[in-house]
Design a protein around this motif. Structure first.
Motif, PDB file in Angstrom:
ATOM      1  N   TYR A 292       0.820  -1.135   0.037  1.00  0.00           N
ATOM      2  CA  TYR A 292       0.118   0.076  -0.011  1.00  0.00           C
ATOM      3  C   TYR A 292       0.875   1.289  -0.020  1.00  0.00           C
ATOM      4  CZ  TYR A 292      -3.171  -3.342   1.706  1.00  0.00           C
ATOM      5  OH  TYR A 292      -4.285  -4.599   2.139  1.00  0.00           O
ATOM      6  N   VAL A 293       0.382   2.202  -0.469  1.00  0.00           N
ATOM      7  CA  VAL A 293       0.881   3.625  -0.219  1.00  0.00           C
ATOM      8  C   VAL A 293      -0.120   4.363   0.289  1.00  0.00           C
ATOM      9  CG1 VAL A 293       1.841   5.696  -1.479  1.00  0.00           C
ATOM     10  CG2 VAL A 293       2.363   3.402  -2.498  1.00  0.00           C
ATOM     11  N   ARG A 299       2.264  13.204   5.244  1.00  0.00           N
ATOM     12  CA  ARG A 299       3.460  12.136   5.185  1.00  0.00           C
ATOM     13  C   ARG A 299       3.041  11.028   4.384  1.00  0.00           C
ATOM     14  NH1 ARG A 299       7.877  12.888   9.097  1.00  0.00           N
ATOM     15  NH2 ARG A 299       8.814  10.809   9.048  1.00  0.00           N
ATOM     16  N   ARG A 300       3.976  10.563   3.378  1.00  0.00           N
ATOM     17  CA  ARG A 300       3.563   9.140   2.612  1.00  0.00           C
ATOM     18  C   ARG A 300       4.353   8.042   3.151  1.00  0.00           C
ATOM     19  NH1 ARG A 300       4.304  10.423  -3.502  1.00  0.00           N
ATOM     20  NH2 ARG A 300       2.372  11.617  -3.130  1.00  0.00           N
ATOM     21  N   PHE A 301       3.383   7.080   3.486  1.00  0.00           N
ATOM     22  CA  PHE A 301       4.179   6.000   3.991  1.00  0.00           C
ATOM     23  C   PHE A 301       4.020   4.713   2.783  1.00  0.00           C
ATOM     24  CE2 PHE A 301       2.499   7.981   7.626  1.00  0.00           C
ATOM     25  CZ  PHE A 301       3.481   7.535   8.504  1.00  0.00           C
ATOM     26  N   VAL A 302       5.289   4.136   2.485  1.00  0.00           N
ATOM     27  CA  VAL A 302       5.175   3.121   1.675  1.00  0.00           C
ATOM     28  C   VAL A 302       5.140   1.682   2.212  1.00  0.00           C
ATOM     29  CG1 VAL A 302       6.499   1.854  -0.113  1.00  0.00           C
ATOM     30  CG2 VAL A 302       6.320   4.228  -0.249  1.00  0.00           C
ATOM     31  N   ILE A 303       4.233   0.872   2.313  1.00  0.00           N
ATOM     32  CA  ILE A 303       4.121  -0.134   3.198  1.00  0.00           C
ATOM     33  C   ILE A 303       4.379  -1.356   2.380  1.00  0.00           C
ATOM     34  CG2 ILE A 303       2.458  -1.523   4.683  1.00  0.00           C
ATOM     35  CD1 ILE A 303       0.917   0.859   5.018  1.00  0.00           C
ATOM     36  N   VAL A 340       9.501   4.325   4.330  1.00  0.00           N
ATOM     37  CA  VAL A 340       9.303   2.968   3.974  1.00  0.00           C
ATOM     38  C   VAL A 340       9.034   2.004   5.075  1.00  0.00           C
ATOM     39  CG1 VAL A 340      10.365   1.082   2.515  1.00  0.00           C
ATOM     40  CG2 VAL A 340      10.602   3.275   1.868  1.00  0.00           C
ATOM     41  N   VAL A 341       8.151   1.231   5.281  1.00  0.00           N
ATOM     42  CA  VAL A 341       7.877   0.399   6.584  1.00  0.00           C
ATOM     43  C   VAL A 341       7.142  -0.748   6.364  1.00  0.00           C
ATOM     44  CG1 VAL A 341       7.197   2.647   7.779  1.00  0.00           C
ATOM     45  CG2 VAL A 341       5.242   1.370   6.649  1.00  0.00           C
TER      46      VAL A 341
END
Ligand code: PLP
Length: 435
Positions: A292-293, A299-303, A340-341
């Motif tokens: 997911y993004v 804030r943008r998290f790239v999962i 990136v998480v």
């Protein structure tokens, strides 16, 4: 990235498209390159120009038996730190006479195993360990080949969790006790003292630290050699050479080799080195898919589908890994900062904060670069995530060298005590009858 490079717009390991591996094996998965492993090993050996020491690859950096077998075919030895690693090294075809056994807490059973295998050397780190080893060996009528690991009390100037050569660290024999312990080792019935060993830490990027440690140990070695010529034949200078995770300037193998040669100038003895990270880190990546993004408060998290259980270095050592998209970004593509998480329920499950990356979308593949060392070996099943699989590439083909462990397989190791077992109908009616 050496063996990992873009070809026709897609990141390849040698000539295998990483997207093909992701499709066939699924993600997350570690991917190693045979050419990368070989180039690192040969580069390390060649740096010593004609007089290569014995290279005992530090198995704890990457203990996959296919990786070990790749090194075995090149003539490498192994540095092991447990009976399990010893078993792997032998299984992979590394000859016992090229195996050294390190570690502060070896057990009597591990000594037995090492003596049975007939390995080259056991690196002893304390007086009680020396005494126990002597007992175990003497009981079998043997003398164990030993190097005493000394703690030179120098600062390796690396992350505190991977520094081992200061007197506050648990490793090695305190400097002041070294002569006394050597005298004792020479006198013990089950010990055949071969020399000294030193290892000051990992991801060391300043050659001065090595130089200081090597000089101290060589000085001690030469002094002791005057007293015990037969017991001082071998110097094991450990591992610890760092690699360039952020593309920062890094001492080359040749610079390191020069320091080793300089420290040993005029000293005629056998040399053992125990590089781990430097031989494997750059030869592996962790391949992952974006799940997911998520946008939250600007804030943008790239999962991604890899997590801290698969690659713990960022969570444990604040380590940096370059993150590279498998689909080559257009030249001049704009970069925007993202976090990136992974999916694990821990804030520490974060691979990168505010990392500038080209636009990524759900379904895209990414790699964490330089993940061949202390990656898969430190993986766990936290959050009941299956143990991460490993793939070894050679030329245009690849093999799965550790399968993805299924949920069924994981559950097979667990047992339900009788009192928690689901009751049968007969049990229930019996207890109903008692009521
Ligand atoms: C970990 C370790 C090594 C290898 O260290 P790297 O930093 O991976 O080169 C070598 N020797 C000993 C005794 C170790 O504990």
């Amino acid at each position: 990235m050496g063996p990992f490079a873009y070809r026709n717009g897609a990141l390849h390991a040698e000539t295998v498209d990483l997207a093909r591996i992701a499709a066939e094996v699924q993600t997350p998965v570690y991917v190693y390159s045979t050419a990368g492993l070989e180039a690192n090993y040969r580069g390390f050996i060649d740096a010593f120009e004609g007089t290569p020491p014995l290279i005992c690859f530090a198995v704890k950096a990457n203990s996959n038996t296919a990786v070990l077998a790749t090194f075995a075919r090149l003539g490498a030895g192994a540095d092991v730190v447990s009976g399990g690693e010893l078993r792997r090294a032998l299984d992979a075809g590394i000859p016992p006479e090229r195996i050294v056994f390190s570690g502060v807490g070896k057990t009597a059973a591990e000594f037995e195993q090492a003596l049975t295998a007939g390995i080259r050397q056991i690196n002893v780190e304390s007086r009680p360990e020396l005494e126990l080893l002597s007992e175990v060996a003497a009981a079998r009528g043997l003398r164990a080949p030993v190097a005493l690991r000394v703690n030179p009390d120098v600062d390796a100037k690396t992350h505190h969790k991977i520094s081992t050569g200061k007197s506050i660290n648990k490793f090695g024999i305190p400097w002041s006790e070294c002569p006394g312990l050597v005298a004792q080792a020479v006198a013990l019935p089950g010990i055949s003292l071969q020399g000294l060993a030193v290892h000051i830490g990992s991801q060391i990027t300043e050659l001065d630290a090595f130089e200081a440690a090597f000089r101290r140990v060589v000085e001690c070695f030469v002094g002791l050699r005057g007293l015990y010529p037969d017991a001082m034949r071998r110097l094991d200078l450990g591992g610890g050479l760092g690699i360039s995770y952020e593309r920062e300037a890094m001492p080359a193998f040749r610079d390191y080799a020069r320091i080793v040669r300089r420290a040993l100038a005029g000293v005629d003895c056998e040399i053992v080195l125990e590089p781990g990270r430097a031989l494997v880190a750059s030869a592996g990546v962790l391949l992952t898919r974006v799940l997911y993004v998520k946008e939250a408060e600007g804030r943008r998290f790239v999962i991604v589908d890899a997590a801290m259980n698969d690659l713990i270095r960022p969570a444990m050592y604040d380590a940096f890994h370059r993150i590279v998209p498998v689909r080559e970004p257009a030249a001049g593509a704009a970069l925007a900062p993202v976090d990136v998480v992974g999916p694990v329920c821990e804030t520490a499950d974060t691979f990168a904060l505010q990392r500038p990356l080209p636009t990524v979308r759900a379904g895209d593949l990414l790699v964490f670069a330089d993940a061949g060392a202390y990656g898969a070996v430190m993986s766990s099943v936290y959050n009941s995530r299956p143990l991460v699989p490993e793939v070894l590439v050679k030329d245009d083909g690849f093999a799965i060298v550790r399968e993805r462990v299924s949920d069924d397989a994981m559950l097979r190791f667990e047992r339900m005590p009788d009192w928690l077992k689901p009751r049968t109908v007969a049990d229930r009616s019996a207890s109903a009858g008692r009521r």
